[in-house]
Scaffold this active site. Structure first.
Site, mmCIF file in Angstrom:
data_model
loop_
_atom_site.group_PDB
_atom_site.id
_atom_site.type_symbol
_atom_site.label_atom_id
_atom_site.label_comp_id
_atom_site.label_asym_id
_atom_site.label_seq_id
_atom_site.Cartn_x
_atom_site.Cartn_y
_atom_site.Cartn_z
ATOM 1 N N ASP A 1 0.819 -1.205 0.000
ATOM 2 C CA ASP A 1 0.000 0.000 0.000
ATOM 3 C C ASP A 1 0.857 1.260 0.000
ATOM 4 O O ASP A 1 2.060 1.224 0.290
ATOM 5 C CB ASP A 1 -0.945 0.002 1.210
ATOM 6 C CG ASP A 1 -0.198 -0.071 2.541
ATOM 7 O OD1 ASP A 1 0.776 -0.850 2.632
ATOM 8 O OD2 ASP A 1 -0.577 0.644 3.485
ATOM 9 N N GLU B 1 -0.065 -1.384 5.686
ATOM 10 C CA GLU B 1 0.980 -0.959 6.613
ATOM 11 C C GLU B 1 0.862 0.524 6.953
ATOM 12 O O GLU B 1 1.137 0.945 8.077
ATOM 13 C CB GLU B 1 2.363 -1.244 5.993
ATOM 14 C CG GLU B 1 3.543 -1.013 6.936
ATOM 15 C CD GLU B 1 4.107 0.397 6.914
ATOM 16 O OE1 GLU B 1 4.946 0.712 7.776
ATOM 17 O OE2 GLU B 1 3.704 1.203 6.039
#
Length: 389
Positions: free
Chosen positions: A88, A150
C-alpha cells in the site's frame, strides 16, 4: 563496499515491473474516501512469481474485505529468508506533484511515482535478486512477503502474526533506509483520555462536576509520568534518546458560563525498545482512576489505534552481521515504525533495510535513485546465498 560495475542487464524488466505496480492504486487510509483495495498489486506479484517456481498463497486479511497478504515460497526447509514489503501507499496531494503519481517518470537518474521508494520499488528488486536462484537447489526457502495496510492499520502484518505465517528464520523488510541496516525503532501509541462530569451554572461550582478541571490535573500527571519515564529509560542509539509523550489536541466545554461537562485529550507516546505498551497504559490508568474517583468524573481511556510496539534485534545477531558486512554500514536506529515487531512475533530474526530515503516517503514527487538499483540486487543476492543455499 564494492558492487558489481556491470550495468544491471535487466533494468527494462525491473522498470516494467515497477511501472505496472505504480500504475495500480493501492492507497490505505482510515478515510473511506481514500482507501483502496490492494488486490491488483498482490495478484500482479503472484502473476510474476508463480512462473518462476514460487508456491504462491494469497490470504485475505480477516475483517477487511479487499485487503490481501501474499506469501510466495521458493524451496522448503525449517529455516529460510523472508524479503518483505508492504503493497500500500499513503494518500497524495495531486496539486503538489509535478508528474502523474501513478506513472513511473524518469528524470535526473531518478524514478518518480507514488510508492517508488515507500515501498513498491523493493518488489521488482527482490524478484530480480531471486531470478538468479530459481534453478538452484535451495537448502532453505526464500520467501517473498507482501502485506496490506501498513500505512494505516498494520492489520496485514497483525493477521500474519496471528496466523503464524510465514515460517522462516530471518526477515529483511525493504523499507527505505538508503541500504543502511536498521535493527531498532521506537513504538507508536496514540491514546484517548476523556472525562465526563456534569454541567451547571458557573456561578455555583457545586451545581456540577468540572471535567476541564479534572483534565488540568490529568495533564500534570501525564507530564510527571513523562519525566519519570525519561529519567528511567534512555537509549543512545536514537537521536532522541528518551521516550516521548506529546499532548496533541484537547477539546472540552461549550460556554464560559457553564461548568464543563466533558473534556477529551488525544496524546502520542513513543516508547523505547524494552518498554511494554500495556505496562505503560496501566501506569497511566493508575494515575487517572483515583483522580476521576475523587472528582466524581467518568473516565474513558483507550487507544486511538492498536499501536506499534518498539522493535530491537541484538547487535550480534547473524542477520545484523550479514547486512553490515554486505553494506559496509553499522546497523542503527530510526524514528519511524515498521512491521518488524509482528515478524519478530513469528520468531523471525528481523532487520529493516531497503533502497530509497525515508525523506522522500509520504512526500510529493516521491522518487527512487536509480543508482541504488544494482546495489540492492547485489545485497539481496548476498543474503540469499548466505541464508538459503
Amino acid at each position: 563496499m564494492a558492487h558489481s560495475t556491470d550495468k544491471l542487464q535487466t533494468v527494462p524488466g525491473i522498470r516494467d515491473m515497477l511501472t505496472r505496480l505504480i500504475s495500480l492504486p493501492s492507497i490505505s487510509s482510515a478515510s473511506p474516501d481514500w482507501d483502496h483495495s490492494n488486490e491488483a498489486v498482490v495478484r500482479t506479484l503472484a502473476e510474476w512469481l508463480g512462473p518462476m517456481g514460487f508456491a504462491v498463497e494469497i490470504l485475505e486479511v480477516p475483517g477487511m474485505p479487499g485487503k490481501y497478504n501474499l506469501i510466495a515460497t521458493l524451496g522448503s526447509g525449517p529455516g529460510g529468508l523472508v524479503l518483505s514489503g508492504h503493497t500500500d501507499t499513503v494518500p497524495f496531494d495531486d496539486k503538489r506533484w509535478q508528474s502523474d503519481p501513478f506513472t513511473l517518470t524518469e528524470k535526473d537518474n531518478r524514478w518518480y511515482g507514488l510508492g517508488t521508494c515507500d515501498m513498491k520499488g523493493f518488489f521488482p528488486l527482490a524478484i530480480e535478486a531471486a531470478k538468479a536462484f530459481v534453478d538452484q537447489p535451495l537448502q532453505q526457502p526464500l520467501i517473498i512477503l507482501a502485506t496490506a495496510d501498513e500505512e494505516s492499520s498494520m492489520n496485514g502484518a497483525r493477521a500474519l502474526a496471528e496466523a503464524g505465517k510465514p515460517k522462516a528464520r530471518y526477515a529483511v523488510i525493504g523499507e527505505p533506509t538508503n541500504l543502511k541496516p536498521v535493527r531498532m525503532h521506537k513504538g507508536i501509541m496514540m491514546e484517548r483520555l476523556r472525562f465526563d462530569g456534569q454541567s451547571g451554572h458557573s456561578s455555583n461550582p457545586d451545581l456540577g462536576r468540572n471535567a476541564l478541571e479534572g483534565m488540568h490535573e490529568a495533564l500534570g500527571e501525564l507530564l510527571n509520568l513523562r519525566t519519570e519515564w525519561q529519567e528511567k529509560y534512555r537509549n543512545p542509539n536514537f537521536k532522541v534518546q528518551v521516550p516521548t509523550l506529546n499532548l496533541g489536541c484537547i477539546h472540552g466545554g461549550d460556554n464560559p458560563n457553564r461548568i464543563c461537562a466533558q473534556c477529551e485529550l488525544h496524546f502520542d507516546l513513543r516508547p523505547l525498545p524494552g518498554m511494554n505498551m500495556e505496562t505503560l497504559r496501566q501506569a497511566i490508568l493508575n494515575r487517572m482512576q483515583p483522580l476521576a474517583e475523587r472528582r466524581q468524573l467518568n473516565l474513558t481511556f483507550e487507544p486511538l489505534f492498536d499501536g506499534v510496539p518498539p522493535f530491537e534485534t541484538p547487535a550480534d545477531a547473524a542477520l545484523v552481521k550479514a547486512c553490515e558486512t554486505l553494506t559496509g554500514h553499522t546497523a542503527h536506529a530510526v524514528a519511524f515504525a515498521t512491521e518488524a515487531p509482528w515478524l519478530q512475533k513469528l520468531g523471525l530474526e528481523t532487520l529493516v533495510m531497503g533502497p530509497g530515503s525515508i525523506d522522500q516517503a509520504h512526500q510529493p514527487d516521491e522518487f527512487l535513485e536509480m543508482s541504488q538499483l544494482q546495489p540492492t540486487v547485489d545485497i539481496l543476492r548476498g543474503l540469499i546465498k548466505q541464508f538459503c543455499l
